[in-house]
Design a protein around this motif. Structure first.
Motif, PDB file in Angstrom:
ATOM      1  N   VAL A 185       0.757  -1.109   0.060  1.00  0.00           N
ATOM      2  CA  VAL A 185      -0.068   0.058   0.141  1.00  0.00           C
ATOM      3  C   VAL A 185       0.916   1.184  -0.025  1.00  0.00           C
ATOM      4  O   VAL A 185       0.813   2.240  -0.843  1.00  0.00           O
ATOM      5  CB  VAL A 185      -1.019  -0.149   1.130  1.00  0.00           C
ATOM      6  CG1 VAL A 185      -1.756   1.466   1.353  1.00  0.00           C
ATOM      7  CG2 VAL A 185      -1.955  -1.151   0.994  1.00  0.00           C
ATOM      8  N   MET A 186       1.954   1.146   0.790  1.00  0.00           N
ATOM      9  CA  MET A 186       2.984   2.182   0.569  1.00  0.00           C
ATOM     10  C   MET A 186       3.249   2.589  -0.518  1.00  0.00           C
ATOM     11  O   MET A 186       3.657   3.786  -1.068  1.00  0.00           O
ATOM     12  CB  MET A 186       3.929   2.087   1.657  1.00  0.00           C
ATOM     13  CG  MET A 186       3.407   2.354   3.089  1.00  0.00           C
ATOM     14  SD  MET A 186       4.948   2.275   4.388  1.00  0.00           S
ATOM     15  CE  MET A 186       5.616   3.855   4.150  1.00  0.00           C
ATOM     16  N   ILE A 187       3.880   1.384  -1.277  1.00  0.00           N
ATOM     17  CA  ILE A 187       4.538   1.781  -2.728  1.00  0.00           C
ATOM     18  C   ILE A 187       3.409   2.135  -3.813  1.00  0.00           C
ATOM     19  O   ILE A 187       3.646   3.184  -4.554  1.00  0.00           O
ATOM     20  CB  ILE A 187       5.106   0.490  -3.160  1.00  0.00           C
ATOM     21  CG1 ILE A 187       6.205   0.331  -2.160  1.00  0.00           C
ATOM     22  CG2 ILE A 187       5.467   0.502  -4.519  1.00  0.00           C
ATOM     23  CD1 ILE A 187       7.126  -1.283  -2.408  1.00  0.00           C
ATOM     24  N   LEU A 188       2.086   1.614  -3.532  1.00  0.00           N
ATOM     25  CA  LEU A 188       1.139   2.015  -4.223  1.00  0.00           C
ATOM     26  C   LEU A 188       0.772   3.757  -4.272  1.00  0.00           C
ATOM     27  O   LEU A 188       0.396   4.418  -5.099  1.00  0.00           O
ATOM     28  CB  LEU A 188      -0.132   1.215  -4.105  1.00  0.00           C
ATOM     29  CG  LEU A 188       0.038  -0.119  -4.747  1.00  0.00           C
ATOM     30  CD1 LEU A 188      -1.577  -0.827  -4.109  1.00  0.00           C
ATOM     31  CD2 LEU A 188       0.116  -0.402  -6.027  1.00  0.00           C
ATOM     32  N   SER A 189       0.812   3.912  -2.854  1.00  0.00           N
ATOM     33  CA  SER A 189       0.465   5.497  -2.711  1.00  0.00           C
ATOM     34  C   SER A 189       1.901   6.252  -3.082  1.00  0.00           C
ATOM     35  O   SER A 189       1.178   7.256  -3.781  1.00  0.00           O
ATOM     36  CB  SER A 189       0.443   5.738  -0.971  1.00  0.00           C
ATOM     37  OG  SER A 189      -0.415   4.807  -0.539  1.00  0.00           O
ATOM     38  N   PHE A 190       2.992   5.915  -3.044  1.00  0.00           N
ATOM     39  CA  PHE A 190       4.017   6.705  -3.602  1.00  0.00           C
ATOM     40  C   PHE A 190       3.850   6.594  -4.991  1.00  0.00           C
ATOM     41  O   PHE A 190       4.230   7.554  -5.836  1.00  0.00           O
ATOM     42  CB  PHE A 190       5.407   5.913  -3.247  1.00  0.00           C
ATOM     43  CG  PHE A 190       5.959   6.469  -1.997  1.00  0.00           C
ATOM     44  CD1 PHE A 190       6.302   7.815  -1.879  1.00  0.00           C
ATOM     45  CD2 PHE A 190       5.865   5.722  -0.738  1.00  0.00           C
ATOM     46  CE1 PHE A 190       6.862   8.128  -0.438  1.00  0.00           C
ATOM     47  CE2 PHE A 190       6.255   6.074   0.263  1.00  0.00           C
ATOM     48  CZ  PHE A 190       6.900   7.380   0.274  1.00  0.00           C
ATOM     49  N   GLY A 191       3.544   5.367  -5.790  1.00  0.00           N
ATOM     50  CA  GLY A 191       3.559   5.532  -7.373  1.00  0.00           C
ATOM     51  C   GLY A 191       2.263   6.379  -7.769  1.00  0.00           C
ATOM     52  O   GLY A 191       2.353   6.894  -8.703  1.00  0.00           O
ATOM     53  N   ALA A 192       1.050   6.083  -7.109  1.00  0.00           N
ATOM     54  CA  ALA A 192      -0.091   7.205  -7.432  1.00  0.00           C
ATOM     55  C   ALA A 192       0.353   8.644  -7.256  1.00  0.00           C
ATOM     56  O   ALA A 192      -0.130   9.467  -8.276  1.00  0.00           O
ATOM     57  CB  ALA A 192      -1.358   6.706  -6.808  1.00  0.00           C
ATOM     58  N   ALA A 193       0.961   9.072  -6.488  1.00  0.00           N
ATOM     59  CA  ALA A 193       1.497  10.322  -6.130  1.00  0.00           C
ATOM     60  C   ALA A 193       2.534  10.805  -7.163  1.00  0.00           C
ATOM     61  O   ALA A 193       2.352  11.804  -7.915  1.00  0.00           O
ATOM     62  CB  ALA A 193       2.301  10.504  -4.748  1.00  0.00           C
ATOM     63  N   PHE A 194       3.317   9.791  -7.538  1.00  0.00           N
ATOM     64  CA  PHE A 194       4.282  10.158  -8.747  1.00  0.00           C
ATOM     65  C   PHE A 194       3.551  10.262  -9.937  1.00  0.00           C
ATOM     66  O   PHE A 194       3.886  11.180 -10.871  1.00  0.00           O
ATOM     67  CB  PHE A 194       5.179   9.070  -8.894  1.00  0.00           C
ATOM     68  CG  PHE A 194       6.174   9.157  -9.931  1.00  0.00           C
ATOM     69  CD1 PHE A 194       7.013  10.207  -9.916  1.00  0.00           C
ATOM     70  CD2 PHE A 194       5.997   8.368 -11.166  1.00  0.00           C
ATOM     71  CE1 PHE A 194       7.969  10.318 -11.232  1.00  0.00           C
ATOM     72  CE2 PHE A 194       6.828   8.564 -12.360  1.00  0.00           C
ATOM     73  CZ  PHE A 194       7.802   9.396 -12.204  1.00  0.00           C
ATOM     74  N   MET A 195       2.488   9.473 -10.361  1.00  0.00           N
ATOM     75  CA  MET A 195       1.686   9.653 -11.581  1.00  0.00           C
ATOM     76  C   MET A 195       0.850  10.862 -11.679  1.00  0.00           C
ATOM     77  O   MET A 195       0.728  11.217 -12.924  1.00  0.00           O
ATOM     78  CB  MET A 195       0.734   8.349 -11.399  1.00  0.00           C
ATOM     79  CG  MET A 195       1.481   6.805 -11.572  1.00  0.00           C
ATOM     80  SD  MET A 195       2.073   6.680 -13.322  1.00  0.00           S
ATOM     81  CE  MET A 195       0.382   6.497 -14.207  1.00  0.00           C
TER      82      MET A 195
END
Length: 583
Positions: free
Chosen positions: A98-108
């Motif tokens: 979930v943390m990596i998904l959050s970081f990835g979504a913020a980057f996108m």
């Protein structure tokens, strides 16, 4: 063992690891490597994202029209979710996912990447799915370690910003930063480790983490993951890569077994109180905020002083305890009694024991219970008789606690647990006292009367010859009977045994004991039956229970009431049970 460790590192699957190897990982403080967590997810995202980016860069048309990083990111995130699924969506894996998904979504979407927000989202996602994860040890350790690493991140950044004269970062700066990360993670998880396992390996854990984590994170785990990705396309190359990793794992096992063999590698500790754990985390949190708030330094000093004061007061309370407490433990079809004596003394009579070699009652039930009470040593261990359901757990107690004396009767046995107990006592220098004649010992102001079977002709077999212990404190008395039979009961009555206040019912309530004359003579106010739930022997016998009820006894059973605690304070008796049944 290399194959089992590889499976545990890749998927968190520990079924292929032996119990001894899992214990070695725990004693050296690196058991966390056997759970899929942030390191695994980050490496999976980097490998899959890096591979996708390399392939996309080969297309000039895509490179000129799109952001290659943003195109590769969804592929990396899909890989992370797939990896978490392969790991069974364990709490640590889901937290990292979930943390990596959050970081990835913020980057996108070109939003700031905030670690604390990502951690909070991961926690909420898990708790909404299953609120009971809050009490899961993996959830607690994983989130606490990451939370404090984020809290101390300004200090980590300041360390990594130091540069040499030539502008290149020094190798020793990286070492210093890694030591700091290891120290913070260890401090953040130690209270919960002590709470759940009553064992810490702080200094050895720091050493092994400094050596093993870099090797695992930068060599072994990437090799396993990269080999998995290569397997469908280049099976021979993947096989060679795995063989090299296997060679490293073999040497890693040798190192771990060597370090875990140190007697001081892991230290048993009493279970800390909730107040102690809370004060420690308040201290650590205040320490992390000293760079932000001026008052934080004063708060850190205050919380540390309170922690020391609470710990000192707890020790003082043990040494000045005035009551006597008997705990009859729920150990299944067996008997184990823990007696808290005044002035911080402790006696254990019998240690339970199952016939299964895979579950040590002493290690898994009795020892944790004693540490939960807060004790570091056992003054006296009493063995009523050397049968498995009484002796099985005692060797583990001798291994895990300093023990003053072992009291037994004259019986010997071919039972392996009995032999193991004697060998362990000999290795640790525990005095073995054999009671051939009855006598009295005083432990502080408690009179301990010991009744061996000497002179009792009807006391046949290990059960009949059980060592019987009577504890007299003030005007109250407790009788611990082992597995004595009716003939032995008659001998005790002839020797002058009179009424008692608390009785641990002989032989688990069997019809071979608790004769009408015996029950009528001693007339216990409280009778406790140590018996296993739905045991194959169908104990306790209904007629025996009826005898005690007719004698006016309050009956308690460990199979129905759980662990029973009787406290004698002056002339007052109070009873508490695991199940709500207070008297």
């Amino acid at each position: 063992p290399a194959r089992g460790i590889a499976m545990a590192l890749l998927l968190g699957e520990r079924a292929w690891l032996s119990n001894n190897l899992k214990e070695a990982f725990a004693r050296t403080g690196i058991a966390h490597l056997l759970a899929v967590s942030g390191i695994h997810m980050a490496l999976a995202a980097l490998l899959i994202g890096g591979l996708a980016r390399a392939l996309l860069l080969r297309s000039e048309w895509i490179t000129l029209r799109f952001s290659v990083k943003k195109l590769a990111t969804p592929l990396a995130l899909i890989g992370v979710v797939t990896y978490a699924g392969l790991a069974g969506f364990s709490p640590s894996a889901v937290r990292a996912m979930v943390m990596i998904l959050s970081f990835g979504a913020a980057f996108m979407i070109d939003r700031p990447q905030t670690p604390l927000n990502s951690l909070a989202i991961a926690a909420w996602a898990l708790l909404i799915f299953n609120p009971l994860y809050l009490f899961d040890i993996s959830f607690q350790l994983s989130f606490m370690a990451v939370f404090f690493l984020i809290m101390f991140s300004p200090y980590l950044k300041s360390v990594s910003e130091y540069k040499e004269v030539d502008g290149q970062k020094s190798f020793w700066i990286y070492i210093k930063a890694f030591i700091l990360v290891t120290l913070i993670a260890t401090l953040a998880t130690t209270p919960f480790v002590a709470w759940h396992f009553q064992r810490v390996c702080f200094f050895v854990g720091l050493l092994t983490n400094l050596l093993v984590v870099p090797l695992t994170s930068f060599v072994i785990l990437p090799g396993l993951l990269f080999g998995t990705i290569l397997l469908p396309f280049f099976p021979e190359l993947a096989s060679g890569l795995w063989q090299g990793v296997g060679w490293l794992l073999d040497y890693l096992v040798v190192f771990i077994n060597f370090v875990s063999g140190w007697s001081w590698s892991a230290v048993w500790v009493p279970r800390p109180s909730i107040l102690q754990v809370s004060l420690f985390y308040l201290f650590l949190g205040s320490l992390a905020l000293t760079g932000h708030w001026k008052i934080s330094r004063a708060l850190a000093v205050m919380f540390f002083a309170l922690l020391l004061s609470v710990s000192a007061y707890r020790e003082w309370m043990f040494s000045h305890q005035e009551s006597l407490k008997l705990h009859v433990l729920d150990v299944g079809q067996g008997t184990s009694q823990v007696v808290e004596l005044p002035e911080g003394k402790l006696m254990v009579m019998d240690g339970g024991g199952l016939r299964s070699p895979y579950f040590d009652v002493g290690e898994r039930i009795v020892a944790p219970f004693i540490r939960h009470l807060g004790y570091r040593k056992i003054d006296i261990i009493v063995l009523s008789h050397p049968e498995q359901d009484h002796v099985g757990g005692l060797a583990a107690l001798v291994r895990q606690f300093p023990v003053g004396e072992l009291w037994t009767n004259e019986d010997i046995s071919k039972n392996s647990s009995w032999k193991q107990l004697l060998e362990t006592c000999a290795q640790r220098g525990v005095r073995h006292r054999v009671w051939r004649e009855g006598g009295v010992e005083y432990v502080e102001n408690v009179m301990v009367r010991v009744w061996p079977s000497t002179g009792c002709e009807g006391a046949r077999g290990h059960n009949g010859r059980s060592l019987v212990v009577e504890l007299d404190y003030g005007m109250r008395s407790i009788l611990l009977t082992g597995d004595i039979n009716r003939a032995r009961e008659q001998c005790l009555l002839k020797e002058g045994l009179g009424p008692v206040d608390v009785l641990v019912v002989p032989h688990h309530g069997s019809k071979t004991s608790s004769s009408s004359e015996f029950v009528g003579q001693i007339r216990p106010e409280i009778a406790i039956v140590p018996v296993g739930w739905r045991n194959s022997l169908k104990l306790p016998n209904p007629q025996v229970l009826e005898r005690y009820r007719n004698a006016g006894s309050n009956l308690l059973r460990t199979d129905l009431d759980g662990t029973v605690c009787v406290e004698i304070n002056g002339n007052e008796i109070s009873v508490d049970t695991y199940e709500v049944n207070n008297l």
